[in-house]
Structure formats: C-alpha cells, structure tokens
Design a protein around this motif. Structure first.
Motif, mmCIF file in Angstrom:
data_model
loop_
_atom_site.group_PDB
_atom_site.id
_atom_site.type_symbol
_atom_site.label_atom_id
_atom_site.label_comp_id
_atom_site.label_asym_id
_atom_site.label_seq_id
_atom_site.Cartn_x
_atom_site.Cartn_y
_atom_site.Cartn_z
ATOM 1 N N GLU A 269 -7.488 -4.588 8.887
ATOM 2 C CA GLU A 269 -7.876 -2.893 7.114
ATOM 3 C C GLU A 269 -5.949 -2.457 7.965
ATOM 4 O O GLU A 269 -5.552 -2.819 8.953
ATOM 5 C CB GLU A 269 -8.229 -1.790 8.344
ATOM 6 C CG GLU A 269 -10.199 -2.584 8.516
ATOM 7 C CD GLU A 269 -11.197 -1.300 8.890
ATOM 8 O OE1 GLU A 269 -12.426 -2.246 8.321
ATOM 9 O OE2 GLU A 269 -11.023 -0.442 9.443
ATOM 10 N N LEU A 270 -6.058 -2.515 7.243
ATOM 11 C CA LEU A 270 -4.308 -1.903 6.586
ATOM 12 C C LEU A 270 -4.345 -0.751 6.109
ATOM 13 O O LEU A 270 -4.378 -0.747 5.437
ATOM 14 C CB LEU A 270 -3.492 -3.434 5.728
ATOM 15 C CG LEU A 270 -4.170 -4.291 5.872
ATOM 16 C CD1 LEU A 270 -3.552 -5.774 5.125
ATOM 17 C CD2 LEU A 270 -3.446 -4.886 7.670
ATOM 18 N N GLY A 271 -3.402 -0.436 6.160
ATOM 19 C CA GLY A 271 -2.768 1.921 5.992
ATOM 20 C C GLY A 271 -1.102 1.063 5.146
ATOM 21 O O GLY A 271 -0.607 0.408 4.868
ATOM 22 N N GLN A 272 -0.713 2.386 4.850
ATOM 23 C CA GLN A 272 0.096 2.683 3.560
ATOM 24 C C GLN A 272 1.293 2.144 5.118
ATOM 25 O O GLN A 272 1.671 1.758 5.790
ATOM 26 C CB GLN A 272 0.744 3.978 4.680
ATOM 27 C CG GLN A 272 1.520 5.026 3.883
ATOM 28 C CD GLN A 272 1.831 6.511 3.792
ATOM 29 O OE1 GLN A 272 0.952 7.144 4.501
ATOM 30 N NE2 GLN A 272 2.896 6.757 3.166
ATOM 31 N N VAL B 80 -6.813 4.285 -2.626
ATOM 32 C CA VAL B 80 -5.306 3.574 -2.733
ATOM 33 C C VAL B 80 -4.732 3.900 -4.034
ATOM 34 O O VAL B 80 -4.864 3.630 -5.155
ATOM 35 C CB VAL B 80 -5.912 2.466 -1.607
ATOM 36 C CG1 VAL B 80 -6.806 2.539 -0.306
ATOM 37 C CG2 VAL B 80 -6.462 1.321 -3.237
ATOM 38 N N ARG C 225 -9.432 -2.956 3.150
ATOM 39 C CA ARG C 225 -10.030 -4.221 4.376
ATOM 40 C C ARG C 225 -10.320 -5.821 3.348
ATOM 41 O O ARG C 225 -10.415 -5.416 2.610
ATOM 42 C CB ARG C 225 -11.610 -3.537 4.447
ATOM 43 C CG ARG C 225 -12.198 -4.592 5.467
ATOM 44 C CD ARG C 225 -14.133 -4.237 5.328
ATOM 45 N NE ARG C 225 -14.239 -2.864 5.852
ATOM 46 C CZ ARG C 225 -14.257 -1.683 5.736
ATOM 47 N NH1 ARG C 225 -15.038 -1.830 4.025
ATOM 48 N NH2 ARG C 225 -14.397 -0.288 6.204
ATOM 49 N N GLN D 5 -6.554 2.794 2.769
ATOM 50 C CA GLN D 5 -6.519 1.711 3.197
ATOM 51 C C GLN D 5 -7.417 0.552 3.075
ATOM 52 O O GLN D 5 -8.218 1.329 2.343
ATOM 53 C CB GLN D 5 -7.277 2.384 4.871
ATOM 54 C CG GLN D 5 -6.233 3.328 5.881
ATOM 55 C CD GLN D 5 -7.167 3.336 7.145
ATOM 56 O OE1 GLN D 5 -8.237 3.681 7.060
ATOM 57 N NE2 GLN D 5 -6.533 2.599 8.122
ATOM 58 N N SER E 170 2.185 -1.049 4.211
ATOM 59 C CA SER E 170 1.569 -2.949 4.598
ATOM 60 C C SER E 170 1.270 -3.398 3.636
ATOM 61 O O SER E 170 1.218 -2.817 2.120
ATOM 62 C CB SER E 170 0.363 -3.120 5.605
ATOM 63 O OG SER E 170 -0.063 -2.160 6.091
ATOM 64 N N ILE F 266 0.501 -1.328 0.455
ATOM 65 C CA ILE F 266 -0.115 0.038 -0.195
ATOM 66 C C ILE F 266 0.856 1.041 -0.126
ATOM 67 O O ILE F 266 1.473 1.295 1.063
ATOM 68 C CB ILE F 266 -0.793 -0.047 1.237
ATOM 69 C CG1 ILE F 266 -1.734 -1.829 1.242
ATOM 70 C CG2 ILE F 266 -2.032 1.539 1.025
ATOM 71 C CD1 ILE F 266 -2.498 -1.417 2.659
ATOM 72 N N THR G 101 -10.433 3.820 1.274
ATOM 73 C CA THR G 101 -10.612 5.093 1.159
ATOM 74 C C THR G 101 -9.582 4.823 -0.617
ATOM 75 O O THR G 101 -9.521 3.490 -0.911
ATOM 76 C CB THR G 101 -9.442 5.349 1.477
ATOM 77 O OG1 THR G 101 -7.647 5.050 1.463
ATOM 78 C CG2 THR G 101 -9.268 6.177 2.709
#
Lengths: 123, 123
Positions: free
Chosen positions: B55-58, B83, B45, B43, B60, B39, B81
């Motif tokens: 749920e994963l963010g930047q 991505v 899912r 974010q 990951s 990523i 969001t």
C-alpha cells in the motif's frame, strides 16, 4: 518480449576477473556489500535460506541489490561450475548509471524481471 | 538505512493530475501499459490476484514495472482513498532516466525494496 539484459560489454579482455571453484561461496546473505558482479564464464546460484531464487549464466549480473539500496546482501551466491566474475565497484556502478542511461535501464529490467518471477512463484 | 524514494518533485503544481474516487480501479493486472504514476495525494493498494503486495502513499511511484520491461501490468492498482495521480509517460520516463541519474537510482531503489519485501514475505 525478449529484453536485452546482457552485460557482456563489461567483461572485456582488459578487465581482471575473479575466479571461484565450483561449490565456492561468492558472498553470503547478510554480508556487507560494495560491488556487483558480471559473470564472465560459468554459472551462479542465488539462494535465500534454502530456497534457490535463480540460477544465472554468462553475461548476467548479480549482487546489484545491495549496491542500489546500501543494505547487506539479500541472498547467498554460490558457484555452480567454476566461474570467472568481473567485479563492478559502487563507484563504477554510479558512474555507469550516470553516464550510460541504457545501463540503468538494463539494471531496472533485471530487477523487474526478478520481481515478476518472484510474484509468479508466490502469487 | 532510510533511502530516499520520494518522487514528490514530479507532482509540482503545473502538472495536471488524474483523480480517482476511493475504491476506483486505476489499472488491472494484464492491462497494456504506457505510463507510471506518482501519487500526489491519497493511498493506493497494489494487488496480485487477491494478495495485497503493498500500500503506497503520497510521493510514491507505481506502475513502473510495465514501463521498464514493456510487459503488461503485473498487478492491479486500486484507490484506497480518493487519490490524485500524476502520470509519467514512457517517453518522459526515458527522458528522466537519461537526464537525471538520480531518478534512475531512485527507481532502482523502489524495485530493490519491493524485491526485499517479497523475498522476506516468502523466504
């Protein structure tokens, strides 16, 4: 697809094995950890609380989780039958990962398979 | 212990990113797979059936499971969001594992953490 997750190559005759009698506890959830094990002979049960997560036989590995993320043991391991185990220290593990990418991939496969099984059980 | 599971190094400026709008499906459970994703922004899912696994963010990664064990996607990934994702092909993945043991260890940490979370949720 059948995946090769046999670690028999690590149980050669020159490596000293550790023995446990049937029913013996190999490690407990929450224990500090500094090695994983390859099963040279016998069967091992992995439990979290009262739930059996998996039962493993010859040439399987277990105890790798704590080595990977430096956390305490996530589960309890018990000898179902008499077992012989070959311990692999954290240092040996890091050496194997760095020198033999195939070993790293096999460890990843073990983890991925356990995640799939867990997800299927609870999905 | 805080473990480094950031893969930001793989999202450098020279690598072409793939964009998804918020709500867009990145891949579905059961899909054939030949890449994982890092990523770059936004974010994501991860769901199995109706259950949100994480749920994963930047920085990951996700989608690594299918690459490791050559099985179909084990979960569905959706953009929460807008991505931007950097795809890593199977060939690149194998190259990274073989050339950079630290990468292999980080992927193992991701898998180990997911297993611990799953086990805690259902243990």
């Amino acid at each position: 697809m059948q995946q090769d997750t046999s670690f028999g190559v690590l149980t050669g005759n020159n490596i000293e094995a550790r023995s446990f009698k049937a029913g013996g506890v190999i490690f407990r959830e929450g224990d500090v950890a500094n090695e994983l094990f390859v099963i040279k002979s016998g069967q091992v049960r992995i439990q979290i609380g009262n739930r059996t997560v998996t039962e493993l036989g010859q040439e399987s590995i277990f105890g790798e989780m704590a080595l990977i993320d430096s956390e305490p043991r996530s589960a309890t391991a018990t000898a179902i039958t008499d077992v012989e185990l070959v311990p692999v220290s954290e240092k040996q593990f890091l050496f194997l990962v760095s020198q033999t990418p195939y070993f790293a991939l096999k460890v990843m496969r073990v983890l991925a398979q356990r995640l799939r099984v867990t997800n299927k059980t609870f999905g």
